[in-house]
Scaffold this motif. Structure first.
Motif, PDB file in Angstrom:
ATOM      1  N   ARG A 334      40.557  10.757   8.086  1.00 15.26           N
ATOM      2  CA  ARG A 334      40.609  11.592   6.897  1.00 15.26           C
ATOM      3  C   ARG A 334      42.015  12.152   6.681  1.00 15.26           C
ATOM      4  O   ARG A 334      42.474  12.282   5.542  1.00 15.26           O
ATOM      5  CB  ARG A 334      39.605  12.743   7.014  1.00 15.26           C
ATOM      6  N   ALA A 337      43.995   9.557   4.995  1.00 18.28           N
ATOM      7  CA  ALA A 337      43.593   9.439   3.594  1.00 18.28           C
ATOM      8  C   ALA A 337      44.179  10.564   2.746  1.00 18.28           C
ATOM      9  O   ALA A 337      44.635  10.338   1.615  1.00 18.28           O
ATOM     10  CB  ALA A 337      42.070   9.439   3.493  1.00 18.28           C
ATOM     11  N   VAL A 338      44.195  11.778   3.279  1.00 20.84           N
ATOM     12  CA  VAL A 338      44.755  12.907   2.538  1.00 20.84           C
ATOM     13  C   VAL A 338      46.264  12.734   2.348  1.00 20.84           C
ATOM     14  O   VAL A 338      46.805  13.072   1.280  1.00 20.84           O
ATOM     15  CB  VAL A 338      44.428  14.226   3.278  1.00 20.84           C
ATOM     16  N   LEU A 341      46.745  10.431  -0.479  1.00 21.51           N
ATOM     17  CA  LEU A 341      46.481  11.129  -1.737  1.00 21.51           C
ATOM     18  C   LEU A 341      47.670  11.986  -2.146  1.00 21.51           C
ATOM     19  O   LEU A 341      48.018  12.060  -3.339  1.00 21.51           O
ATOM     20  CB  LEU A 341      45.229  11.983  -1.589  1.00 21.51           C
ATOM     21  N   CYS A 346      46.268   8.890  -4.909  1.00 20.84           N
ATOM     22  CA  CYS A 346      45.087   8.036  -4.868  1.00 20.84           C
ATOM     23  C   CYS A 346      44.665   7.867  -3.409  1.00 20.84           C
ATOM     24  O   CYS A 346      45.463   8.069  -2.487  1.00 20.84           O
ATOM     25  CB  CYS A 346      45.355   6.670  -5.511  1.00 20.84           C
ATOM     26  N   VAL A 347      43.398   7.497  -3.222  1.00 21.39           N
ATOM     27  CA  VAL A 347      42.826   7.306  -1.892  1.00 21.39           C
ATOM     28  C   VAL A 347      42.502   5.824  -1.724  1.00 21.39           C
ATOM     29  O   VAL A 347      41.805   5.244  -2.570  1.00 21.39           O
ATOM     30  CB  VAL A 347      41.551   8.149  -1.705  1.00 21.39           C
ATOM     31  N   TYR A 351      38.406   4.637   2.675  1.00 19.99           N
ATOM     32  CA  TYR A 351      37.870   5.972   2.945  1.00 19.99           C
ATOM     33  C   TYR A 351      36.942   6.403   1.808  1.00 19.99           C
ATOM     34  O   TYR A 351      37.293   7.286   1.007  1.00 19.99           O
ATOM     35  CB  TYR A 351      39.018   6.976   3.106  1.00 19.99           C
ATOM     36  N   VAL A 354      36.112  10.291   1.383  1.00 23.06           N
ATOM     37  CA  VAL A 354      37.146  11.252   0.995  1.00 23.06           C
ATOM     38  C   VAL A 354      37.217  11.280  -0.530  1.00 23.06           C
ATOM     39  O   VAL A 354      37.360  10.235  -1.177  1.00 23.06           O
ATOM     40  CB  VAL A 354      38.513  10.881   1.599  1.00 23.06           C
ATOM     41  N   GLY A 356      38.633  11.743  -4.262  1.00 22.42           N
ATOM     42  CA  GLY A 356      39.908  11.476  -4.908  1.00 22.42           C
ATOM     43  C   GLY A 356      39.877  10.171  -5.675  1.00 22.42           C
ATOM     44  O   GLY A 356      39.006   9.321  -5.435  1.00 22.42           O
ATOM     45  N   SER A 358      40.495   6.421  -6.641  1.00 17.85           N
ATOM     46  CA  SER A 358      40.679   5.254  -5.790  1.00 17.85           C
ATOM     47  C   SER A 358      41.976   4.531  -6.147  1.00 17.85           C
ATOM     48  O   SER A 358      42.374   4.466  -7.317  1.00 17.85           O
ATOM     49  CB  SER A 358      39.488   4.313  -5.920  1.00 17.85           C
TER      50      SER A 358
END
Length: 535
Positions: A334, A337-338, A341, A346-347, A351, A354, A356, A358
């Motif tokens: 995670r 992933a953050v 972002l 974007c994620v 993930y 999470v 947000g 894509s």
């Protein structure tokens, strides 16, 4: 003359100010003397009621001054030592109240079998891929752009968090900007058509398709991997892994694959696939049997009474790091992933759990420019879990049936591969326990107070009672004096107002009498006979 008057006025003012300051200083000294006397009486009373002879000796005027100073130094040094030791004990309670010990009573232990995450080498189902291309872009196999879109599908399906450069090549094509890559993978991915068996014929081993940082995979005997599906799940409702009692039965799980090859990652059932420690490559006609050595860390029930900062670990069912179900590998994933972002708004589709927007191919190109996730590997830090299971591959037996070249076509339809993993019964495990609880902290405080100050909880309560009681008495006495002075001032003002009222009333009466007398004299004069003028 004017200068002399000014000098005289200045001298008089300075003399008045000096007299005022001297009077104020005298009042302060007198007040301090009374305050010290009152404090001495309170300390003597507190020492007498609590049984602390040293306090009474410090203010006892019948003994020598040096002896009183000696006892005062003893009391002050004892209080300082008690405070220092209490502070050290408090720091120990908040910093390191736990201990990891070795547990060797292995005869009654039950353990969980390892989880396996299977990622196919060939993810795409050709029939589903053709249908998806036809539906999304209205392109069939006879069209010129068909293989271009097929290359895009392969780039998406084979992308991983560590290698997505092929996907970034499609960043300039606007036709892929609105495509949901995660949904596309779900539609074209190959189904799981394998056979799972274990030593417990009555237990159904849980298998679920998940999205990992290696792409779309299948998690076997991995309850924690249900979080990777992106659907909300409660820890109490998670499926339990297959477990067995060590030493009484052979613990194993077997997986038979038909016409499939892939990469196997063996990990804890309460973690997700994230490391390269136990990677096994499974090809056609391979039959692999792996034995794993297990090192388990369990936690005592008292550990939950401490905070996360105290025990330096998190339980799986605790909510932290915005994760309702916690594991260290999930927390690190995670965090990566953050960071994606924050870098590119974007994620990545690895993930789904999470929140947000894509990432599309342009977003992956942005991540490639930032060299994601290399920076995240050094920045992301997460606490460990309080209960851990670490598996180490001990022995591997691999055999391949193989086929001859002239029989390859005939036997390719029946070629199978299998993977079996079992556990070596452990003789040792680790236990996290509380070695310094809150009760121990309270007991240590009592021991320090008894050793250095010689007072108990009852003595402290009596001392506080004496101090508060005398403080309230002094406050009430001061308030009573102030109220008495205010009443006298009010009475003096009332007398002055009454005197002024009587004075004004008398003056008014005298004025009225004077006016009456004047009117009377005028009336009498009016009634006299007229004067006779004599010629």
């Amino acid at each position: 003359m004017s200068n002399e008057r000014v000098l005289l006025w200045i001298r008089g003012a300075a003399a008045r100010i000096l007299r005022g300051l001297l009077a104020l200083l005298w009042l302060i000294l007198a007040g301090c003397g009374r305050l010290f006397g009152r404090l001495r009486d309170v300390v003597a009373q507190a020492g007498a009621e609590t049984g602390l002879l040293a306090l009474s000796l410090c203010v006892n005027r019948s003994i020598h001054l040096l002896e009183r100073l000696f006892w005062l130094a003893v009391v002050v040094s004892s209080v300082i030592a008690a405070l220092v030791l209490s502070r050290l004990q408090l720091e120990r309670y908040f910093s390191s109240p736990t201990v990891i010990s070795v547990d060797r009573d292995y005869r009654g232990w039950n353990g969980s079998l390892p989880a396996v995450t299977l990622c196919y080498y060939d993810h795409i189902d050709s029939f589903k891929a053709n249908e998806y291309i036809q539906e999304m872009w209205n392109v069939s196999i006879i069209d010129e752009d068909y293989f271009y879109f097929m290359d895009f599908l392969y780039a998406v399906v084979n992308a991983t968090a560590g290698n997505y450069a092929e996907l970034a090549k499609f960043a300039e094509d606007e036709r892929f900007d609105q495509i949901d890559l995660y949904e596309m993978i779900q539609r074209v991915d190959r189904p799981f058509e394998q056979v799972i068996s274990s030593f417990d014929a009555g237990f159904q081993v849980h298998v679920q398709r998940v999205m990992t940082e290696r792409g779309a995979c299948y998690a076997i005997n991995s309850p924690m991997s249900t979080v990777l599906s992106g659907q909300p799940v409660a820890y109490e409702l998670m499926p339990q892994p297959l477990s067995c009692q060590y030493g009484k039965q052979q613990c194993y799980i077997r997986m038979d694959l038909y016409e499939s090859t892939g990469v196997l990652d063996v990990h804890s059932p309460f973690e997700v696939s994230a490391t390269e420690a136990n990677i096994v490559a499974l090809h056609k006609s391979d039959e692999i049997t792996a034995s794993f050595k297990v090192l388990e860390t369990v936690a005592s029930k008292n550990l939950r009474q401490l905070s996360v900062a105290q025990r330096k670990c998190v339980f799986n069912n605790e909510e932290t790091s915005n994760l309702k179900i916690y594991s260290k590998s999930l927390c690190l994933a995670r965090c990566r992933a953050v960071m994606a972002l924050e870098m590119c708004n974007c994620v990545p589709f690895f993930y789904p759990y999470v929140d947000g927007p894509s990432c599309n191919p342009a977003g992956f190109e942005c991540l490639l420019d930032f060299k994601w996730p290399i920076w995240a590997l050094h920045i992301c830090k997460c606490p460990s879990t309080c209960t851990e299971i670490e598996y180490t591959m001990q022995t591997v037996k691999k055999s391949s049936w193989g086929v001859k070249n002239n029989e390859e076509v005939a036997s390719s339809e029946t070629a199978t591969s299998s993977f079996r993993w079992d556990l070596i019964p452990p003789k040792v495990r680790m236990r996290r326990d509380v070695v310094y609880s809150f009760e121990d902290l309270v007991v240590s405080f009592g021991g320090v107070l008894a050793l250095f100050v010689g007072v108990s909880v009852m003595g402290l309560v009596e001392m506080v009672h004496v101090l508060v009681n005398n403080l309230l008495l002094d406050v009430f006495t001061l308030l009573r004096l102030m109220l008495g002075r205010l009443r006298r001032c009010w009475r003096r003002d009332d007398h002055m107002r009454e005197a002024n009222h009587h004075h004004h009333a008398n003056a008014h009466a005298h004025a009225r009498l004077h006016d009456f007398n004047e009117r009377l004299s005028l009336a009498a004069t009016a009634e006299l006979p007229p004067f006779d003028y004599v010629n």
